[in-house]
Design a protein around this motif. Structure first.
Motif, PDB file in Angstrom:
ATOM      1  N   THR A 195      -1.000  -9.084  13.045  1.00  0.00           N
ATOM      2  CA  THR A 195      -0.547  -8.977  11.659  1.00  0.00           C
ATOM      3  C   THR A 195      -1.621  -8.338  10.793  1.00  0.00           C
ATOM      4  O   THR A 195      -1.332  -7.472   9.959  1.00  0.00           O
ATOM      5  CB  THR A 195      -0.162 -10.362  11.111  1.00  0.00           C
ATOM      6  OG1 THR A 195       0.856 -10.914  11.947  1.00  0.00           O
ATOM      7  CG2 THR A 195       0.339 -10.278   9.692  1.00  0.00           C
ATOM      8  N   GLN A 243      -3.987  -6.279  11.789  1.00  0.00           N
ATOM      9  CA  GLN A 243      -4.095  -4.861  12.144  1.00  0.00           C
ATOM     10  C   GLN A 243      -2.981  -4.041  11.491  1.00  0.00           C
ATOM     11  O   GLN A 243      -3.226  -2.945  11.002  1.00  0.00           O
ATOM     12  CB  GLN A 243      -4.042  -4.699  13.668  1.00  0.00           C
ATOM     13  CG  GLN A 243      -5.291  -5.186  14.370  1.00  0.00           C
ATOM     14  CD  GLN A 243      -5.138  -5.185  15.879  1.00  0.00           C
ATOM     15  OE1 GLN A 243      -4.037  -5.122  16.416  1.00  0.00           O
ATOM     16  NE2 GLN A 243      -6.267  -5.274  16.576  1.00  0.00           N
ATOM     17  N   LEU A 244      -1.765  -4.584  11.495  1.00  0.00           N
ATOM     18  CA  LEU A 244      -0.651  -3.881  10.847  1.00  0.00           C
ATOM     19  C   LEU A 244      -0.882  -3.746   9.347  1.00  0.00           C
ATOM     20  O   LEU A 244      -0.592  -2.694   8.752  1.00  0.00           O
ATOM     21  CB  LEU A 244       0.663  -4.605  11.118  1.00  0.00           C
ATOM     22  CG  LEU A 244       1.175  -4.536  12.556  1.00  0.00           C
ATOM     23  CD1 LEU A 244       2.380  -5.457  12.722  1.00  0.00           C
ATOM     24  CD2 LEU A 244       1.548  -3.110  12.915  1.00  0.00           C
ATOM     25  N   CYS A 245      -1.406  -4.793   8.746  1.00  0.00           N
ATOM     26  CA  CYS A 245      -1.693  -4.756   7.309  1.00  0.00           C
ATOM     27  C   CYS A 245      -2.747  -3.684   7.015  1.00  0.00           C
ATOM     28  O   CYS A 245      -2.613  -2.909   6.063  1.00  0.00           O
ATOM     29  CB  CYS A 245      -2.171  -6.130   6.854  1.00  0.00           C
ATOM     30  SG  CYS A 245      -2.529  -6.232   5.096  1.00  0.00           S
ATOM     31  N   LYS A 246      -3.786  -3.645   7.830  1.00  0.00           N
ATOM     32  CA  LYS A 246      -4.850  -2.652   7.642  1.00  0.00           C
ATOM     33  C   LYS A 246      -4.310  -1.236   7.783  1.00  0.00           C
ATOM     34  O   LYS A 246      -4.630  -0.357   6.985  1.00  0.00           O
ATOM     35  CB  LYS A 246      -5.960  -2.905   8.655  1.00  0.00           C
ATOM     36  CG  LYS A 246      -7.153  -1.995   8.502  1.00  0.00           C
ATOM     37  CD  LYS A 246      -8.234  -2.343   9.506  1.00  0.00           C
ATOM     38  CE  LYS A 246      -9.421  -1.412   9.389  1.00  0.00           C
ATOM     39  NZ  LYS A 246     -10.460  -1.739  10.377  1.00  0.00           N
ATOM     40  N   ARG A 247      -3.453  -1.007   8.784  1.00  0.00           N
ATOM     41  CA  ARG A 247      -2.865   0.324   8.976  1.00  0.00           C
ATOM     42  C   ARG A 247      -1.984   0.717   7.791  1.00  0.00           C
ATOM     43  O   ARG A 247      -2.023   1.859   7.335  1.00  0.00           O
ATOM     44  CB  ARG A 247      -2.034   0.352  10.251  1.00  0.00           C
ATOM     45  CG  ARG A 247      -2.865   0.381  11.502  1.00  0.00           C
ATOM     46  CD  ARG A 247      -1.979   0.481  12.728  1.00  0.00           C
ATOM     47  NE  ARG A 247      -2.756   0.178  13.915  1.00  0.00           N
ATOM     48  CZ  ARG A 247      -2.265  -0.324  15.015  1.00  0.00           C
ATOM     49  NH1 ARG A 247      -0.971  -0.584  15.113  1.00  0.00           N
ATOM     50  NH2 ARG A 247      -3.042  -0.559  16.060  1.00  0.00           N
ATOM     51  N   SER A 248      -1.214  -0.239   7.303  1.00  0.00           N
ATOM     52  CA  SER A 248      -0.343   0.054   6.149  1.00  0.00           C
ATOM     53  C   SER A 248      -1.183   0.381   4.919  1.00  0.00           C
ATOM     54  O   SER A 248      -0.874   1.329   4.186  1.00  0.00           O
ATOM     55  CB  SER A 248       0.560  -1.154   5.847  1.00  0.00           C
ATOM     56  OG  SER A 248       1.426  -1.400   6.908  1.00  0.00           O
ATOM     57  N   TYR A 249      -2.232  -0.387   4.697  1.00  0.00           N
ATOM     58  CA  TYR A 249      -3.116  -0.137   3.556  1.00  0.00           C
ATOM     59  C   TYR A 249      -3.763   1.234   3.672  1.00  0.00           C
ATOM     60  O   TYR A 249      -3.773   2.000   2.710  1.00  0.00           O
ATOM     61  CB  TYR A 249      -4.175  -1.236   3.477  1.00  0.00           C
ATOM     62  CG  TYR A 249      -5.208  -0.996   2.415  1.00  0.00           C
ATOM     63  CD1 TYR A 249      -4.908  -1.234   1.068  1.00  0.00           C
ATOM     64  CD2 TYR A 249      -6.469  -0.500   2.724  1.00  0.00           C
ATOM     65  CE1 TYR A 249      -5.845  -0.992   0.085  1.00  0.00           C
ATOM     66  CE2 TYR A 249      -7.418  -0.258   1.762  1.00  0.00           C
ATOM     67  CZ  TYR A 249      -7.102  -0.503   0.440  1.00  0.00           C
ATOM     68  OH  TYR A 249      -8.022  -0.261  -0.544  1.00  0.00           O
ATOM     69  N   ASN A 250      -4.280   1.529   4.861  1.00  0.00           N
ATOM     70  CA  ASN A 250      -4.927   2.841   5.061  1.00  0.00           C
ATOM     71  C   ASN A 250      -3.952   3.993   4.880  1.00  0.00           C
ATOM     72  O   ASN A 250      -4.306   5.043   4.367  1.00  0.00           O
ATOM     73  CB  ASN A 250      -5.581   2.899   6.437  1.00  0.00           C
ATOM     74  CG  ASN A 250      -6.841   2.073   6.517  1.00  0.00           C
ATOM     75  OD1 ASN A 250      -7.465   1.768   5.496  1.00  0.00           O
ATOM     76  ND2 ASN A 250      -7.216   1.657   7.714  1.00  0.00           N
ATOM     77  N   ALA A 251      -2.697   3.796   5.289  1.00  0.00           N
ATOM     78  CA  ALA A 251      -1.686   4.847   5.118  1.00  0.00           C
ATOM     79  C   ALA A 251      -1.386   5.074   3.635  1.00  0.00           C
ATOM     80  O   ALA A 251      -1.122   6.205   3.214  1.00  0.00           O
ATOM     81  CB  ALA A 251      -0.408   4.465   5.851  1.00  0.00           C
ATOM     82  N   ASN A 253      -4.642   6.923   1.934  1.00  0.00           N
ATOM     83  CA  ASN A 253      -5.037   8.239   2.467  1.00  0.00           C
ATOM     84  C   ASN A 253      -4.012   9.285   2.189  1.00  0.00           C
ATOM     85  O   ASN A 253      -2.934   9.293   2.005  1.00  0.00           O
ATOM     86  CB  ASN A 253      -5.325   8.170   3.980  1.00  0.00           C
ATOM     87  CG  ASN A 253      -6.589   7.371   4.229  1.00  0.00           C
ATOM     88  OD1 ASN A 253      -7.478   7.321   3.404  1.00  0.00           O
ATOM     89  ND2 ASN A 253      -6.669   6.760   5.392  1.00  0.00           N
TER      90      ASN A 253
END
Length: 59
Positions: free
Chosen positions: A46, A48-56, A59
């Motif tokens: 969860t 990791q998914l949050c981090k990816r969503s935030y980074n998307a 950026n």
């Protein structure tokens, strides 16, 4: 029968109960450790998914 036979038998019976209790506790600890590992894995995924969503989003 000699009186010491009863005492030895009684001690073996108590030892057996303690072994069963210890075995039960170890089984419970094993199950709970598995549940904790599953919860940790879920939280990690969860995060990791949050981090990816935030980074998307940034950026």
């Amino acid at each position: 029968m000699p009186s010491h036979w009863y005492r030895r038998s009684h001690l073996k019976s108590g030892c057996h109960r303690r072994r069963q209790t210890l075995s039960g506790l170890l089984s419970l600890a094993h199950v709970q450790a598995g549940e904790l590992a599953n919860a940790f894995d879920h939280a990690r995924i969860t995060g990791q998914l949050c981090k990816r969503s935030y980074n998307a989003l940034i950026n």
